[in-house]
Design a protein around this motif. Structure first.
Motif, PDB file in Angstrom:
ATOM      1  N   TYR A 115       8.612  64.837  17.682  1.00  0.00           N
ATOM      2  CA  TYR A 115       8.195  64.338  18.364  1.00  0.00           C
ATOM      3  C   TYR A 115       7.997  63.567  20.062  1.00  0.00           C
ATOM      4  CZ  TYR A 115       8.208  60.496  15.380  1.00  0.00           C
ATOM      5  OH  TYR A 115       8.983  60.365  13.381  1.00  0.00           O
ATOM      6  N   GLY A 116       7.602  62.774  20.487  1.00  0.00           N
ATOM      7  CA  GLY A 116       7.781  62.713  21.692  1.00  0.00           C
ATOM      8  C   GLY A 116       8.858  61.258  21.580  1.00  0.00           C
ATOM      9  N   GLY A 117       9.457  61.003  21.924  1.00  0.00           N
ATOM     10  CA  GLY A 117      10.090  59.258  22.256  1.00  0.00           C
ATOM     11  C   GLY A 117      10.957  59.365  21.023  1.00  0.00           C
ATOM     12  N   ARG A 118      11.398  60.336  19.827  1.00  0.00           N
ATOM     13  CA  ARG A 118      12.134  60.235  18.917  1.00  0.00           C
ATOM     14  C   ARG A 118      12.917  61.450  19.037  1.00  0.00           C
ATOM     15  NH1 ARG A 118      11.869  57.384  14.753  1.00  0.00           N
ATOM     16  NH2 ARG A 118      14.234  57.549  15.157  1.00  0.00           N
ATOM     17  N   ALA A 119      14.500  60.979  18.503  1.00  0.00           N
ATOM     18  CA  ALA A 119      15.235  62.183  18.217  1.00  0.00           C
ATOM     19  C   ALA A 119      14.795  62.854  16.504  1.00  0.00           C
ATOM     20  CB  ALA A 119      17.157  61.804  18.281  1.00  0.00           C
ATOM     21  N   PRO A 120      15.289  63.896  16.510  1.00  0.00           N
ATOM     22  CA  PRO A 120      14.833  64.472  15.469  1.00  0.00           C
ATOM     23  C   PRO A 120      15.373  64.421  14.015  1.00  0.00           C
ATOM     24  CG  PRO A 120      14.715  66.608  17.236  1.00  0.00           C
ATOM     25  CD  PRO A 120      15.293  65.010  17.500  1.00  0.00           C
ATOM     26  N   HIS A 121      14.617  63.514  13.285  1.00  0.00           N
ATOM     27  CA  HIS A 121      14.688  63.207  11.885  1.00  0.00           C
ATOM     28  C   HIS A 121      13.996  63.049  10.739  1.00  0.00           C
ATOM     29  CE1 HIS A 121      11.752  61.287  13.465  1.00  0.00           C
ATOM     30  NE2 HIS A 121      11.614  60.198  12.597  1.00  0.00           N
ATOM     31  N   ILE A 122      15.082  62.501   9.566  1.00  0.00           N
ATOM     32  CA  ILE A 122      14.300  61.991   8.396  1.00  0.00           C
ATOM     33  C   ILE A 122      14.303  60.787   8.102  1.00  0.00           C
ATOM     34  CG2 ILE A 122      14.272  63.369   5.692  1.00  0.00           C
ATOM     35  CD1 ILE A 122      15.052  65.775   6.713  1.00  0.00           C
ATOM     36  N   HIS A 123      13.179  60.802   7.556  1.00  0.00           N
ATOM     37  CA  HIS A 123      13.841  59.193   7.196  1.00  0.00           C
ATOM     38  C   HIS A 123      13.671  59.303   5.208  1.00  0.00           C
ATOM     39  CE1 HIS A 123      10.932  57.354   9.989  1.00  0.00           C
ATOM     40  NE2 HIS A 123      10.371  58.485  10.052  1.00  0.00           N
ATOM     41  N   LEU A 124      14.351  58.090   4.981  1.00  0.00           N
ATOM     42  CA  LEU A 124      15.047  57.873   3.760  1.00  0.00           C
ATOM     43  C   LEU A 124      14.661  56.331   3.215  1.00  0.00           C
ATOM     44  CD1 LEU A 124      17.234  58.591   1.475  1.00  0.00           C
ATOM     45  CD2 LEU A 124      19.308  57.954   3.435  1.00  0.00           C
ATOM     46  N   GLN A 184       7.858  73.153  24.088  1.00  0.00           N
ATOM     47  CA  GLN A 184       8.120  72.612  24.973  1.00  0.00           C
ATOM     48  C   GLN A 184      10.229  71.351  24.411  1.00  0.00           C
ATOM     49  OE1 GLN A 184       7.745  73.170  27.864  1.00  0.00           O
ATOM     50  NE2 GLN A 184       6.040  74.258  27.322  1.00  0.00           N
ATOM     51  N   PRO A 185      11.387  71.675  24.941  1.00  0.00           N
ATOM     52  CA  PRO A 185      12.001  71.664  24.160  1.00  0.00           C
ATOM     53  C   PRO A 185      11.447  69.444  24.779  1.00  0.00           C
ATOM     54  CG  PRO A 185      12.118  72.401  26.652  1.00  0.00           C
ATOM     55  CD  PRO A 185      10.874  72.645  26.613  1.00  0.00           C
ATOM     56  N   ARG A 186      12.714  69.448  23.354  1.00  0.00           N
ATOM     57  CA  ARG A 186      12.542  68.150  22.483  1.00  0.00           C
ATOM     58  C   ARG A 186      12.625  66.959  24.362  1.00  0.00           C
ATOM     59  NH1 ARG A 186      17.480  69.780  21.346  1.00  0.00           N
ATOM     60  NH2 ARG A 186      18.909  68.068  21.415  1.00  0.00           N
ATOM     61  N   ASP A 187      12.147  65.928  23.913  1.00  0.00           N
ATOM     62  CA  ASP A 187      12.845  64.880  25.110  1.00  0.00           C
ATOM     63  C   ASP A 187      12.983  63.671  25.140  1.00  0.00           C
ATOM     64  OD1 ASP A 187      11.250  63.161  23.838  1.00  0.00           O
ATOM     65  OD2 ASP A 187       9.392  62.760  24.974  1.00  0.00           O
ATOM     66  N   THR A 188      13.798  63.702  23.768  1.00  0.00           N
ATOM     67  CA  THR A 188      14.825  62.668  23.318  1.00  0.00           C
ATOM     68  C   THR A 188      16.287  63.527  22.487  1.00  0.00           C
ATOM     69  OG1 THR A 188      13.194  61.413  23.049  1.00  0.00           O
ATOM     70  CG2 THR A 188      14.978  60.452  22.271  1.00  0.00           C
ATOM     71  N   MET A 189      17.719  62.700  22.601  1.00  0.00           N
ATOM     72  CA  MET A 189      18.337  63.575  22.303  1.00  0.00           C
ATOM     73  C   MET A 189      19.224  62.075  21.549  1.00  0.00           C
ATOM     74  SD  MET A 189      19.279  65.917  23.347  1.00  0.00           S
ATOM     75  CE  MET A 189      19.242  67.113  25.078  1.00  0.00           C
ATOM     76  N   ASN A 190      20.171  62.344  20.017  1.00  0.00           N
ATOM     77  CA  ASN A 190      20.321  61.695  19.524  1.00  0.00           C
ATOM     78  C   ASN A 190      21.104  59.803  20.310  1.00  0.00           C
ATOM     79  OD1 ASN A 190      19.940  63.281  17.195  1.00  0.00           O
ATOM     80  ND2 ASN A 190      21.916  63.577  16.791  1.00  0.00           N
ATOM     81  N   ASP A 191      21.647  60.295  21.212  1.00  0.00           N
ATOM     82  CA  ASP A 191      22.020  58.523  21.646  1.00  0.00           C
ATOM     83  C   ASP A 191      21.226  58.205  22.556  1.00  0.00           C
ATOM     84  OD1 ASP A 191      21.751  60.086  23.590  1.00  0.00           O
ATOM     85  OD2 ASP A 191      24.406  59.863  24.284  1.00  0.00           O
ATOM     86  N   ARG A 192      19.985  58.647  22.353  1.00  0.00           N
ATOM     87  CA  ARG A 192      19.107  58.031  23.604  1.00  0.00           C
ATOM     88  C   ARG A 192      17.779  57.706  22.838  1.00  0.00           C
ATOM     89  NH1 ARG A 192      21.187  56.595  28.768  1.00  0.00           N
ATOM     90  NH2 ARG A 192      21.851  58.736  29.074  1.00  0.00           N
ATOM     91  N   ASP A 193      17.432  57.340  21.206  1.00  0.00           N
ATOM     92  CA  ASP A 193      16.525  57.455  20.604  1.00  0.00           C
ATOM     93  C   ASP A 193      16.670  55.654  20.382  1.00  0.00           C
ATOM     94  OD1 ASP A 193      15.265  56.703  17.896  1.00  0.00           O
ATOM     95  OD2 ASP A 193      15.316  58.222  18.227  1.00  0.00           O
ATOM     96  N   PHE A 194      15.483  55.186  20.428  1.00  0.00           N
ATOM     97  CA  PHE A 194      15.997  53.313  20.487  1.00  0.00           C
ATOM     98  C   PHE A 194      16.016  52.861  18.847  1.00  0.00           C
ATOM     99  CE2 PHE A 194      11.246  54.411  19.735  1.00  0.00           C
ATOM    100  CZ  PHE A 194      10.968  53.701  18.452  1.00  0.00           C
ATOM    101  N   VAL A 195      15.448  53.710  18.551  1.00  0.00           N
ATOM    102  CA  VAL A 195      15.660  52.963  16.533  1.00  0.00           C
ATOM    103  C   VAL A 195      17.744  52.929  16.584  1.00  0.00           C
ATOM    104  CG1 VAL A 195      15.643  53.244  14.314  1.00  0.00           C
ATOM    105  CG2 VAL A 195      14.125  54.373  16.060  1.00  0.00           C
ATOM    106  N   PHE A 196      18.418  53.458  17.383  1.00  0.00           N
ATOM    107  CA  PHE A 196      20.085  53.633  17.021  1.00  0.00           C
ATOM    108  C   PHE A 196      20.070  53.363  18.308  1.00  0.00           C
ATOM    109  CE2 PHE A 196      17.188  57.313  14.739  1.00  0.00           C
ATOM    110  CZ  PHE A 196      17.664  56.860  13.322  1.00  0.00           C
TER     111      PHE A 196
END
Length: 260
Positions: A172-181, A216-228
């Motif tokens: 989803y917009g602004g986030r890299a694909p992830h699983i919460h833990l 549509q193609p996702r908009d955020t790669m891992n190294d652009r995710d603001f959380v990390f």
């Protein structure tokens, strides 16, 4: 059941229909080559976890923790309470079936931690969360707000392992694909984090798998995710393989810092 086929990392594979790997398995003590073979994306299962057998081969973990943190991330707006203990967390939602295997150990010495309470939650194929959470998680969808898909808890076994049957998460917009833990030990919350998937694997799944390719193609790669931070990414990226039945296996060894 036969051992896994493997999906290898590499941008060159994005133009191919072959799913290579293991992603982010560079820290393995023993080479895995020879246990695996390449396979096309079209061989991967679609439609959800219905039909996935109960008996799956044991996951392979790194001997050393990939993640050793304590309360480093907030729960986030899409967390809900009263999550059930269960193996299959899908509640019938569709997507590429995947087993998530988490091995919880003491960060000092890597001794397995038994009876740790491990909780996961993530978005569905379309990037939507279930449950009564913040409006951004499932906007204007009362049916989804009354559901509880892609949420579940497990208690770790004597080897410190908890296994969940789920589907590959959507973006989803602004986030890299992830699983919460989230991990609790003796009712003490020792870890809140999120685990990522290799960018090249995301490109393959979202670009070629039948359950995801229409978005549509996702908009955020891992190294652009603001959380990390960029230094976080390698530590919290799943090792992912394909099982011979055409589902994914995502694994991570998590080291818990001592309780203070």
């Amino acid at each position: 059941m036969k051992r896994r086929t493997v999906v290898l990392q590499g941008a060159a594979m994005l133009a191919s229909t072959i799913v290579p790997m293991p992603f982010a398995r560079r820290g393995m003590a023993q080479p895995l080559a020879g246990r695996f073979q390449e396979r096309p994306v079209s061989d991967l299962t679609s439609g959800g976890t219905a039909g996935v057998p109960d008996a799956l081969s044991a996951p392979v973990f790194r001997p050393e923790p990939q993640c050793a943190v304590t309360l480093n991330k907030m729960l986030g707006p899409c967390h809900t309470n009263d999550v059930p203990i269960r193996d299959d967390v899908t509640e019938g939602v569709t997507g590429l079936p995947m087993r998530v295997s988490l091995r919880v150990v003491d960060a000092n010495g890597c001794k397995p931690i038994e009876n740790a309470d491990v909780e996961i939650w993530h978005a569905d194929v379309s990037g939507v969360y279930s449950g009564r959470a913040a409006a951004m998680c499932n906007p204007d969808d009362e049916t989804v707000r009354n559901a509880g898909f892609l949420r579940g808890r497990q208690m770790t076994d004597s080897d410190g392992v908890a296994n969940f049957l789920t589907v590959y998460p959507g973006w989803y917009g602004g986030r890299a694909p992830h699983i919460h833990l989230r991990v609790l030990v003796d009712d003490h919350e020792l870890l809140i984090s999120q685990l990522l998937f290799d960018d090249a694997l995301n490109d393959i799944i979202y670009g070629q798998h039948a359950d995801y390719a229409d978005r549509q193609p996702r908009d955020t790669m891992n190294d652009r995710d603001f959380v990390f931070s960029r230094s976080d990414v390698k530590k919290i990226t799943f090792d992912v393989e394909t099982l011979d039945i055409g589902i994914l296996q995502a694994s991570c060894t998590i080291g818990l810092a001592a309780r203070t």
